[in-house]
Design a protein around this motif. Structure first.
Motif, PDB file in Angstrom:
ATOM      1  N   PRO A  29     -37.336 -21.026  29.978  1.00 53.84           N
ATOM      2  CA  PRO A  29     -36.531 -21.136  28.755  1.00 53.84           C
ATOM      3  C   PRO A  29     -35.759 -22.451  28.704  1.00 53.84           C
ATOM      4  N   TYR A  43     -33.792 -20.476  21.641  1.00 53.84           N
ATOM      5  CA  TYR A  43     -34.503 -19.391  22.324  1.00 53.84           C
ATOM      6  C   TYR A  43     -35.572 -18.795  21.410  1.00 53.84           C
ATOM      7  N   ASN A 102     -39.592 -18.780  22.275  1.00 51.88           N
ATOM      8  CA  ASN A 102     -40.398 -17.556  22.236  1.00 51.88           C
ATOM      9  C   ASN A 102     -41.584 -17.701  21.280  1.00 51.88           C
ATOM     10  N   LEU A 128     -46.525 -17.602  26.949  1.00 57.41           N
ATOM     11  CA  LEU A 128     -45.568 -16.512  27.119  1.00 57.41           C
ATOM     12  C   LEU A 128     -46.267 -15.234  27.558  1.00 57.41           C
ATOM     13  N   PHE A 138     -39.174  -7.303  27.772  1.00 57.97           N
ATOM     14  CA  PHE A 138     -38.685  -8.531  28.388  1.00 57.97           C
ATOM     15  C   PHE A 138     -37.600  -8.231  29.416  1.00 57.97           C
ATOM     16  N   THR A 190     -34.084 -13.861  24.466  1.00 55.89           N
ATOM     17  CA  THR A 190     -35.037 -13.451  23.446  1.00 55.89           C
ATOM     18  C   THR A 190     -34.333 -12.574  22.428  1.00 55.89           C
ATOM     19  N   HIS A 191     -35.010 -12.194  21.358  1.00 56.52           N
ATOM     20  CA  HIS A 191     -34.380 -11.408  20.301  1.00 56.52           C
ATOM     21  C   HIS A 191     -33.992 -10.017  20.785  1.00 56.52           C
ATOM     22  N   GLN A 244     -40.518  -5.763  22.064  1.00 61.92           N
ATOM     23  CA  GLN A 244     -41.090  -6.452  20.910  1.00 61.92           C
ATOM     24  C   GLN A 244     -42.566  -6.101  20.781  1.00 61.92           C
ATOM     25  N   TYR A 285     -39.527  -7.523  16.008  1.00 60.75           N
ATOM     26  CA  TYR A 285     -38.419  -7.495  16.965  1.00 60.75           C
ATOM     27  C   TYR A 285     -37.145  -7.108  16.230  1.00 60.75           C
TER      28      TYR A 285
END
Length: 214
Positions: free
Chosen positions: A34, A96, A100, A107, A127, A133-134, A138, A154
């Motif tokens: 990241p 971020y 992603n 990924l 994750f 991440t969100h 997801q 997400y």
């Protein structure tokens, strides 16, 4: 290996957080961790927003650090971030999210993401906490004939636990190296059945000049 691209972005999400649209920004990101640089991140064209793991910083045109914030996600609990974001807030979210979105398919190859395939063409991902991440869970939907991403589902947790979103790919393009990439994405709320709603458009993304640098 790194990814470099230019992006234009607009939508209701920017208005709600009192942020300027990205008329034309450049991003450079590491495909394997990241790490992402986003220039410009706000109204000053000389300021770059940098994501480094879970930390963020702002740099001037000479690469000097202007401001920094450790463990950026912990600042989104409540308070004024419900109404507006500063440049460091936007640095965390935009970087971020971009990392992603635009490091696929690298990924998908990470060993620390728990992948399953509930049905043909749909991958479910869990994750770990150390990946910004969100949301932890997801869904990624792919065209079964071409293998291309068509929808990414997400919840944008740092905005709200109710911010369920469908990130739909409207167009793919091919760069000079023959690499196919999602060049237009539209993010809208998601229905209870998982279908993207037509409105409101939360974010509309256009990608230009997408390159992979080894």
């Amino acid at each position: 290996m790194s990814v470099e691209t230019s992006v234009s972005a607009s939508g209701l999400a920017f208005i709600l957080k009192r942020r300027p649209f990205f008329s034309h920004s450049k991003m450079t990101m590491d495909a394997h961790r990241p790490s992402c640089r986003f220039t410009p991140i706000g109204r000053d064209p000389a300021i770059t927003g940098v994501l480094d793991g879970g930390d963020v910083r702002l740099e001037d045109a000479q690469g000097q650090v202007i401001k920094e914030r450790r463990n950026a996600r912990s600042y989104f609990k409540a308070g004024r971030r419900l109404f507006y974001w500063d440049d460091l807030d936007m640095t965390y979210f935009a970087n971020y999210a971009s990392w992603n979105y635009f490091t696929l398919p690298a990924l998908l190859l990470r060993g620390d993401i728990d992948w399953s395939e509930p049905e043909p063409g749909r991958l479910s991902a869990v994750f770990p906490d150390h990946i910004p991440t969100h949301s932890r869970v997801q869904q990624f939907r792919f065209d079964r004939k071409t293998g291309l991403l068509i929808q990414h589902d997400y919840t944008a947790d740092i905005i709200s636990p109710l911010a369920t979103a469908a990130n739909v790919v409207h167009r793919h393009s091919e760069n000079a190296d023959g690499l196919t990439y999602p060049s237009e994405r539209v993010v809208t709320p998601r229905s209870f059945k998982g279908n993207p709603l037509r409105k409101p458009v939360l974010i509309h993304l256009y990608l230009h000049d997408y390159r992979v640098i080894r």
